[in-house]
Scaffold this motif. Structure first.
Motif, PDB file in Angstrom:
ATOM      1  N   ARG A 108       0.845  -1.196   0.000  1.00  0.00           N
ATOM      2  CA  ARG A 108       0.000   0.000   0.000  1.00  0.00           C
ATOM      3  C   ARG A 108       0.875   1.237   0.000  1.00  0.00           C
ATOM      4  O   ARG A 108       1.878   1.295   0.700  1.00  0.00           O
ATOM      5  CB  ARG A 108      -0.927   0.020   1.225  1.00  0.00           C
ATOM      6  N   ASP A 109       0.484   2.227  -0.808  1.00  0.00           N
ATOM      7  CA  ASP A 109       1.198   3.496  -0.876  1.00  0.00           C
ATOM      8  C   ASP A 109       0.171   4.616  -0.762  1.00  0.00           C
ATOM      9  O   ASP A 109      -1.006   4.425  -1.085  1.00  0.00           O
ATOM     10  CB  ASP A 109       1.969   3.585  -2.198  1.00  0.00           C
ATOM     11  N   ILE A 110       0.609   5.773  -0.305  1.00  0.00           N
ATOM     12  CA  ILE A 110      -0.285   6.915  -0.096  1.00  0.00           C
ATOM     13  C   ILE A 110       0.154   8.092  -0.957  1.00  0.00           C
ATOM     14  O   ILE A 110       1.342   8.435  -0.999  1.00  0.00           O
ATOM     15  CB  ILE A 110      -0.293   7.351   1.387  1.00  0.00           C
TER      16      ILE A 110
ATOM     17  N   ASP B 286       0.254  11.870  -1.352  1.00  0.00           N
ATOM     18  CA  ASP B 286       0.166  13.025  -0.457  1.00  0.00           C
ATOM     19  C   ASP B 286      -0.643  14.176  -1.047  1.00  0.00           C
ATOM     20  O   ASP B 286      -1.162  15.025  -0.306  1.00  0.00           O
ATOM     21  CB  ASP B 286       1.572  13.524  -0.096  1.00  0.00           C
TER      22      ASP B 286
ATOM     23  N   HIS C  80      -3.404  13.942  -2.796  1.00  0.00           N
ATOM     24  CA  HIS C  80      -4.736  13.456  -3.166  1.00  0.00           C
ATOM     25  C   HIS C  80      -5.830  14.520  -3.018  1.00  0.00           C
ATOM     26  O   HIS C  80      -6.675  14.689  -3.904  1.00  0.00           O
ATOM     27  CB  HIS C  80      -5.106  12.232  -2.318  1.00  0.00           C
TER      28      HIS C  80
ATOM     29  N   SER D 133       4.437   4.208  -7.893  1.00  0.00           N
ATOM     30  CA  SER D 133       4.246   3.218  -6.837  1.00  0.00           C
ATOM     31  C   SER D 133       4.578   1.817  -7.339  1.00  0.00           C
ATOM     32  O   SER D 133       5.176   1.011  -6.616  1.00  0.00           O
ATOM     33  CB  SER D 133       2.803   3.265  -6.319  1.00  0.00           C
TER      34      SER D 133
ATOM     35  N   TYR E   5      -6.710   2.098  -6.793  1.00  0.00           N
ATOM     36  CA  TYR E   5      -6.556   3.397  -6.139  1.00  0.00           C
ATOM     37  C   TYR E   5      -7.911   3.852  -5.621  1.00  0.00           C
ATOM     38  O   TYR E   5      -8.906   3.855  -6.355  1.00  0.00           O
ATOM     39  CB  TYR E   5      -6.005   4.428  -7.134  1.00  0.00           C
TER      40      TYR E   5
ATOM     41  N   GLU F 270     -13.148   5.724   4.760  1.00  0.00           N
ATOM     42  CA  GLU F 270     -12.462   4.494   5.153  1.00  0.00           C
ATOM     43  C   GLU F 270     -13.186   3.717   6.251  1.00  0.00           C
ATOM     44  O   GLU F 270     -12.983   2.501   6.380  1.00  0.00           O
ATOM     45  CB  GLU F 270     -11.038   4.801   5.601  1.00  0.00           C
TER      46      GLU F 270
ATOM     47  N   TYR G  42      -8.461  -4.536   3.312  1.00  0.00           N
ATOM     48  CA  TYR G  42      -7.943  -3.178   3.406  1.00  0.00           C
ATOM     49  C   TYR G  42      -9.123  -2.216   3.429  1.00  0.00           C
ATOM     50  O   TYR G  42     -10.043  -2.338   2.622  1.00  0.00           O
ATOM     51  CB  TYR G  42      -7.041  -2.846   2.208  1.00  0.00           C
TER      52      TYR G  42
ATOM     53  N   VAL H 164      -9.039   3.684   2.149  1.00  0.00           N
ATOM     54  CA  VAL H 164      -8.483   4.969   2.570  1.00  0.00           C
ATOM     55  C   VAL H 164      -8.292   5.858   1.346  1.00  0.00           C
ATOM     56  O   VAL H 164      -7.550   5.491   0.420  1.00  0.00           O
ATOM     57  CB  VAL H 164      -7.132   4.772   3.284  1.00  0.00           C
TER      58      VAL H 164
ATOM     59  N   SER I  62      -5.053   6.200  -1.248  1.00  0.00           N
ATOM     60  CA  SER I  62      -4.157   5.055  -1.132  1.00  0.00           C
ATOM     61  C   SER I  62      -4.284   4.149  -2.347  1.00  0.00           C
ATOM     62  O   SER I  62      -5.348   4.061  -2.960  1.00  0.00           O
ATOM     63  CB  SER I  62      -4.445   4.260   0.147  1.00  0.00           C
TER      64      SER I  62
ATOM     65  N   ILE J  86      -3.409   0.116  -3.611  1.00  0.00           N
ATOM     66  CA  ILE J  86      -3.056  -1.243  -3.222  1.00  0.00           C
ATOM     67  C   ILE J  86      -2.503  -1.946  -4.457  1.00  0.00           C
ATOM     68  O   ILE J  86      -3.168  -1.992  -5.492  1.00  0.00           O
ATOM     69  CB  ILE J  86      -4.274  -2.022  -2.683  1.00  0.00           C
TER      70      ILE J  86
END
Length: 199
Positions: free
Chosen positions: A13-15, A17, A19, A74, A118, A124, A157, A160, A163, A165
């Motif tokens: 998982r990556d976020i 910033d 968004h 990602s 995404y 969430e 998951y 969020v 984020s 996946i």
């Protein structure tokens, strides 16, 4: 004792910033496209769930460019982090819009190597979760553990916002039935492995 974790299904998982800067405009663009483009997913059991799969490729739409670029970075981090010395290219991208009672049955993307999801618009804690099923799950004599997630039969998951996946495309996954009135929007991608990278 030495342990070898052989044949793992690595999910990451990556976020993103940035968004919050792009969510509103992109959601408006998607809702406009939804009125113009027929839904895909003709072989899905969940036929009421709106998707542009096989109907509209978001990779070719510049308005998705910021998110697309983040997902590509990602994927590169995933590949580098696992020391995979092959290149990958994105072969398709689409978006899904979930309303109340919508869902997505367990499935995989077996024709591809990696996939990514995404979360563009979601709560969430209220929207439907994304589930993964362990390969060969439900065998009677499988190892089970209450303290080590690698032995779980399934893992979820929360959606969020911002984020992504990333997971092996062969890994079965689903979206539980949506019980919220909050619209849940995701973007999905498939990647294929190319030639070996130069070392």
């Amino acid at each position: 004792m030495n342990f070898n974790y052989l044949f793992p299904s690595v999910v990451a998982r990556d976020i993103f910033d940035e968004h919050n800067k792009v969510e509103k405009d992109l959601v408006n663009h998607i809702m406009k496209l939804k009125k113009e483009i027929k839904s895909g997913g003709k072989k899905w059991i969940s036929k009421d769930t709106y998707t542009t799969l096989n109907e509209y490729d978001i990779i070719k739409d510049d308005k998705f460019g910021v998110i697309n670029d983040f997902v590509m970075k990602s994927i590169a981090n995933y590949i580098n982090g696992l020391n995979i010395n092959y290149d990958f290219n994105c072969v398709s991208g689409w978006f899904n819009v979930y309303g109340k009672n919508d869902f997505q049955e367990y499935h995989n993307h077996i024709d591809h190597t990696l996939s990514a999801i995404y979360f563009l618009k979601s709560d969430e804690n209220k929207n439907a979760k994304l589930y993964f099923k362990r390969p060969f799950a439900n065998r009677i004599n499988d190892i089970k553990s209450d303290t080590n997630v690698i032995f779980d039969e399934r893992h979820y998951y929360k959606p969020v916002p911002g984020s992504v996946i990333i997971f092996p495309a062969s890994l079965e996954h689903c979206v539980e039935r949506e019980n919220s009135n909050i619209t849940r929007i995701t973007m999905a991608y498939n990647f294929n492995m190319n030639n070996k990278s130069e070392v």
